[in-house]
Design a protein around this motif. Structure first.
Motif, PDB file in Angstrom:
ATOM      1  N   THR A  51       0.830  -1.207   0.000  1.00 18.74           N
ATOM      2  CA  THR A  51       0.000   0.000   0.000  1.00 18.74           C
ATOM      3  C   THR A  51       0.860   1.250   0.000  1.00 18.74           C
ATOM      4  N   SER A  52       1.900   1.247   0.806  1.00 18.84           N
ATOM      5  CA  SER A  52       2.804   2.387   0.831  1.00 18.84           C
ATOM      6  C   SER A  52       3.442   2.603  -0.532  1.00 18.84           C
ATOM      7  N   THR A  53       3.786   1.521  -1.194  1.00 17.63           N
ATOM      8  CA  THR A  53       4.395   1.621  -2.517  1.00 17.63           C
ATOM      9  C   THR A  53       3.419   2.220  -3.525  1.00 17.63           C
ATOM     10  N   THR A  54       2.136   1.864  -3.443  1.00 18.87           N
ATOM     11  CA  THR A  54       1.160   2.453  -4.370  1.00 18.87           C
ATOM     12  C   THR A  54       0.977   3.941  -4.088  1.00 18.87           C
ATOM     13  N   GLN A  55       0.964   4.318  -2.812  1.00 19.23           N
ATOM     14  CA  GLN A  55       0.795   5.734  -2.481  1.00 19.23           C
ATOM     15  C   GLN A  55       2.020   6.540  -2.921  1.00 19.23           C
ATOM     16  N   TYR A  56       3.196   6.005  -2.672  1.00 17.48           N
ATOM     17  CA  TYR A  56       4.416   6.660  -3.160  1.00 17.48           C
ATOM     18  C   TYR A  56       4.443   6.672  -4.684  1.00 17.48           C
ATOM     19  N   GLY A  57       4.098   5.535  -5.301  1.00 12.54           N
ATOM     20  CA  GLY A  57       4.141   5.433  -6.755  1.00 12.54           C
ATOM     21  C   GLY A  57       3.224   6.416  -7.450  1.00 12.54           C
ATOM     22  N   SER A  58       2.095   6.736  -6.818  1.00 12.32           N
ATOM     23  CA  SER A  58       1.187   7.701  -7.435  1.00 12.32           C
ATOM     24  C   SER A  58       1.804   9.092  -7.485  1.00 12.32           C
ATOM     25  N   ALA A  59       2.690   9.378  -6.530  1.00 10.45           N
ATOM     26  CA  ALA A  59       3.276  10.718  -6.428  1.00 10.45           C
ATOM     27  C   ALA A  59       4.685  10.817  -6.985  1.00 10.45           C
ATOM     28  N   GLN A  60       5.352   9.685  -7.206  1.00  8.93           N
ATOM     29  CA  GLN A  60       6.769   9.712  -7.566  1.00  8.93           C
ATOM     30  C   GLN A  60       7.022  10.633  -8.768  1.00  8.93           C
ATOM     31  N   TYR A  61       6.231  10.489  -9.801  1.00 11.96           N
ATOM     32  CA  TYR A  61       6.329  11.385 -10.946  1.00 11.96           C
ATOM     33  C   TYR A  61       5.107  12.305 -11.030  1.00 11.96           C
ATOM     34  N   GLY A  62       3.978  11.834 -10.506  1.00  8.57           N
ATOM     35  CA  GLY A  62       2.748  12.627 -10.551  1.00  8.57           C
ATOM     36  C   GLY A  62       2.811  13.891  -9.727  1.00  8.57           C
ATOM     37  N   ALA A  63       3.765  14.012  -8.790  1.00 10.79           N
ATOM     38  CA  ALA A  63       3.877  15.226  -7.976  1.00 10.79           C
ATOM     39  C   ALA A  63       4.227  16.446  -8.809  1.00 10.79           C
ATOM     40  N   GLN A  64       4.567  16.239 -10.085  1.00  7.05           N
ATOM     41  CA  GLN A  64       4.814  17.382 -10.958  1.00  7.05           C
ATOM     42  C   GLN A  64       3.515  18.038 -11.414  1.00  7.05           C
ATOM     43  N   TYR A  65       2.389  17.306 -11.388  1.00  4.32           N
ATOM     44  CA  TYR A  65       1.123  17.893 -11.822  1.00  4.32           C
ATOM     45  C   TYR A  65       0.618  18.975 -10.866  1.00  4.32           C
ATOM     46  N   PRO A  66       0.644  18.783  -9.559  1.00  2.00           N
ATOM     47  CA  PRO A  66       0.295  19.889  -8.655  1.00  2.00           C
ATOM     48  C   PRO A  66       1.453  20.847  -8.407  1.00  2.00           C
ATOM     49  N   GLN A  67       2.528  20.686  -9.141  1.00  2.00           N
ATOM     50  CA  GLN A  67       3.686  21.577  -9.116  1.00  2.00           C
ATOM     51  C   GLN A  67       4.369  21.622  -7.746  1.00  2.00           C
ATOM     52  N   TYR A  68       4.432  20.477  -7.094  1.00  2.00           N
ATOM     53  CA  TYR A  68       5.342  20.338  -5.960  1.00  2.00           C
ATOM     54  C   TYR A  68       6.779  20.221  -6.476  1.00  2.00           C
TER      55      TYR A  68
END
Length: 475
Positions: A51-68
């Motif tokens: 579960t932690s891996t899925t939560q991290y995986g969603s943000a690993q590259y996706g964190a660029q969309y909310p411009q973090y």
């Protein structure tokens, strides 16, 4: 190890078809519990890590969309299918959590099934928020169904996610198992078997769920506030997985300890925290040096412009390092937090109870700062600054959502917030599309592409999927 292509239908105990026709017996995978050795107590820690891996995986590259973060072509809105979420969910988290549910229900160990349903609901909501339609009711059936069709996002929300959460709360409230070895949950890496905390976590996920659903049903806002208030009592109860030095947080290797940084903090969040972002003007956020590290003697913190590639701007002087709070080896991957709950209350009650909305806004800021170790005096100075303190009469929705944005740094939930408001600059001032946008017409990204692994593997795919298609929830 060679990359393996999976169909979403195959369970973790079945044979998987490789990219060149190889067969991989997953029982030989040392990261998994073999069928003969599997018990509820041995499956649970693996499922929590998945579960932690899925939560991290969603943000690993996706964190660029909310411009973090910025720095890769994904941030230029190039094609992206969130495989770092898709594969961990469908090949690891979903099958392992469902296996726990099946075994637990058969044994009458509803303490275990309640935990597994809570985590499965969280993961499924993350998948739905990013992909829209996704396999669920036909998936995870092994070789019985190699080509699962996709459930509609509306069905995932109105049927499957809420059913999992309702069942989770019901299971967690049931009498403990009669089998002595099952009465206490063993090897729970998150709450140590504390079912009261798991109950609060399920209510927190329900709060997020009803906040999302309020886009379709405004009456759900009141329910979101009620669920949030009944969830965590402090940040000490946050749903998260804390990593250890010998098993470090995945952000540590990716950005914290990386020699060549694939991404850097974006100018949007750096400007906002520096007091240059159009709101909280002139107020330096004490979380800034906690979240990221200044790498030059220059006193002005400078982030990377969204749409630029790492190396394009030589004046960028902030980075994620091994001492940055989120990218330390021993940092947690945060699933859902007390601070988020307070901002949900603040948003949900903004139009109906401004006094409580303002109080929750302040609680969210204080919890976020206290959790990451900001000194008390600095918290007090920041919160007492007139640009931040405000009053019930001067509080705006923009204040609430921007402070939530800062508190949820590196969590993909913020992208859902931005799409709920369709990137409105009245909510997110000075939020601009990347300076290089590969999507024709210069639109905002609305969703993931189909996962890269699906075309050519699954013959039952939705049609007309593009990154500019507005998902059902946000229409």
């Amino acid at each position: 190890m060679k990359k393996i292509l999976y169909s979403t239908a195959i369970t973790f105990s079945a044979l998987f078809m490789g990219s060149c026709g190889d067969l991989l017996d997953v029982n030989n995978d040392p990261s998994r519990v073999g069928g003969d050795a599997a018990t509820l107590s041995t499956l649970l820690p693996s499922a929590e890590r998945f579960t932690s891996t899925t939560q991290y995986g969603s943000a690993q590259y996706g964190a660029q969309y909310p411009q973090y973060l910025a720095g890769q072509t994904i941030g230029q809105f190039s094609p992206y299918g969130f495989d770092q979420l898709w594969q961990p969910f469908y090949t690891d988290a979903f099958p392992s959590l469902q296996d726990i549910i099946n075994r637990a229900e058969e044994a009458g160990a509803y303490n275990y099934s309640g935990i597994a349903k809570t985590l499965l609901a969280l993961n499924l909501m993350t998948v739905a928020d990013i992909y829209g339609d996704a396999p669920y009711s036909q998936a995870n059936q092994g070789t019985a169904n190699l080509y699962p069709c996709y459930d509609k996002m509306e069905d995932l929300y109105r049927v499957h996610i809420i059913n999992l959460l309702d069942e989770a709360l019901a299971d967690l409230a049931k009498p403990l198992p009669t089998v002595p070895s099952l009465r206490a949950v063993q090897n729970d890496l998150i709450y140590g078997g504390d079912l009261a905390k798991w109950t609060k976590a399920a209510k927190a996920i329900r709060a997020r769920y009803f906040l999302h659903l309020s886009e379709k049903d405004p009456a759900a806002l009141a329910t979101a506030a009620q669920e949030a208030a009944a969830s965590f009592g402090s940040f000490s109860e946050d749903l998260q997985l804390v990593y250890e030095q010998q098993n470090p947080n995945p952000w540590f290797g990716f950005l914290g300890n990386a020699t060549n940084k694939p991404m850097q903090p974006s100018s949007y969040i750096v400007d906002l925290m520096s007091g240059r972002g159009g709101r909280f003007q002139g107020v330096s956020d004490p979380r800034l040096p906690v979240y990221m590290t200044r790498t030059s003697a220059t006193q002005t913190d400078i982030g990377l412009t969204p749409g630029r590639i790492v190396g394009d701007q030589t004046n960028v002087n902030v980075n994620m390092t091994p001492t940055s709070w989120h990218t330390r080896a021993v940092a947690p991957i945060q699933f859902i937090t007390y601070a988020e709950m307070q901002f949900i209350i603040a948003e949900a009650l903004f139009n109906t109870n401004r006094a409580e909305s303002h109080a929750a806004y302040r609680r969210g800021i204080e919890a976020s700062m206290t959790k990451v170790g900001v000194p008390v005096a600095e918290i007090s100075a920041y919160m007492n600054n007139p640009a931040v303190a405000l009053t019930p009469a001067t509080l705006t929705l923009q204040d609430i959502m921007l402070q939530k944005y800062l508190a949820l740094f590196l969590q993909i939930e913020t992208w859902t917030d931005m799409r709920r408001y369709q990137y409105d600059q009245n909510v997110y001032p000075r939020l601009e599309k990347p300076v290089i946008n590969q999507l024709p017409g210069n639109p905002w990204v609305q969703r993931s592409n189909l996962a890269d692994e699906e075309p050519g593997v699954n013959t039952c795919l939705p049609t007309g999927v593009t990154q500019t298609s507005v998902l059902w929830l946000f229409q």
